[in-house]
Design an enzyme around this catalytic site. Structure first.
Site, PDB file in Angstrom:
ATOM      1  N   HIS A  21       0.876  -1.322   0.070  1.00 15.88           N
ATOM      2  CA  HIS A  21      -0.138   0.113  -0.011  1.00 15.88           C
ATOM      3  C   HIS A  21       0.848   1.267  -0.113  1.00 15.88           C
ATOM      4  O   HIS A  21       2.044   1.336   0.588  1.00 15.88           O
ATOM      5  CB  HIS A  21      -1.079  -0.009   1.191  1.00 15.88           C
ATOM      6  N   GLY A  33       7.857 -22.257  10.441  1.00 17.75           N
ATOM      7  CA  GLY A  33       6.669 -21.907  10.739  1.00 17.75           C
ATOM      8  C   GLY A  33       6.533 -20.565  11.153  1.00 17.75           C
ATOM      9  O   GLY A  33       7.315 -19.975  11.666  1.00 17.75           O
TER      10      GLY A  33
END
Length: 197
Positions: free
Chosen positions: A124, A151
């Site tokens: 953005h 993970g």
């Protein structure tokens, strides 16, 4: 004239702008329809019977841009479009992958991915005006062959990870990682070669 002003004058569709990596607005009927279609297929995959791997693979072939041989993806899987996600042969993706595939995501062969990894292509504007006006863009992510991603790692927009590299659990990868290294931390930094020791 700001980049948002230029975007207002652009004659291309929002989908064309998105795929080119330029500013676009996600609240577009064509894009929203594609995302809904992906949500339907993703829900079917996430709700699928683990005793029927053939049905799961069929759903993934419908959802993803491409999927190689002997790939295992454990539900739940979350995508924006699905069709911009490509997964190479013999790759294993553990529970909870979030692949925001506004731009293309390419995952190589023999990749191991831990649970709750995030592959995030959207970005953005820093300038608050265009951001308030809901402009956004995306940059592709490329993960090489034989990469291991621990993970809860986060791979940010525009990142390429080289072949054979290891990304530590919980790492936030904000820039390219070369081949044959171990990278950890936030932001991720290279700490050694995979060939040491």
């Amino acid at each position: 004239m700001t980049s948002a002003d230029l975007a207002e004058d652009d004659p291309r569709s929002m989908r064309e702008r998105m795929l080119a990596g330029d500013l676009y607005r996600g609240a577009d009927p064509e894009l929203e329809a594609e995302m809904r279609e992906a949500m339907v297929l993703t829900k079917a995959f996430n709700d699928s019977d683990p005793r029927d791997p053939e049905a799961r693979q069929a759903l993934l072939r419908q959802l993803l841009g491409s999927i190689g041989a002997e790939v295992e993806i454990r539900p739940p899987l979350h995508v924006d479009y699905g069709r911009h996600l490509h997964v190479g042969d013999r790759t294993f993706i553990n529970f909870g992958l979030m692949a925001l595939d506004v731009a293309e995501i390419r995952i190589g062969q023999d990749v191991l991915m831990g649970p709750n990894v995030q592959l995030l292509t959207p970005t953005h504007p820093i300038d608050p005006g265009p951001r308030r006006a809901k402009w956004e863009s995306a940059r592709p992510i490329t993960i090489g062959d034989n990469v291991w991603i621990g993970g809860m790692a986060v791979i940010c927009p525009g990142v390429t990870i080289g072949d054979n590299s290891v990304i530590g659990a919980g790492a936030v990868v904000t820039r390219d990682i070369p081949a044959d290294v171990v990278a950890v931390g936030n932001p991720a930094r290279v700490i050694r070669s995979v060939h040491e020791g």
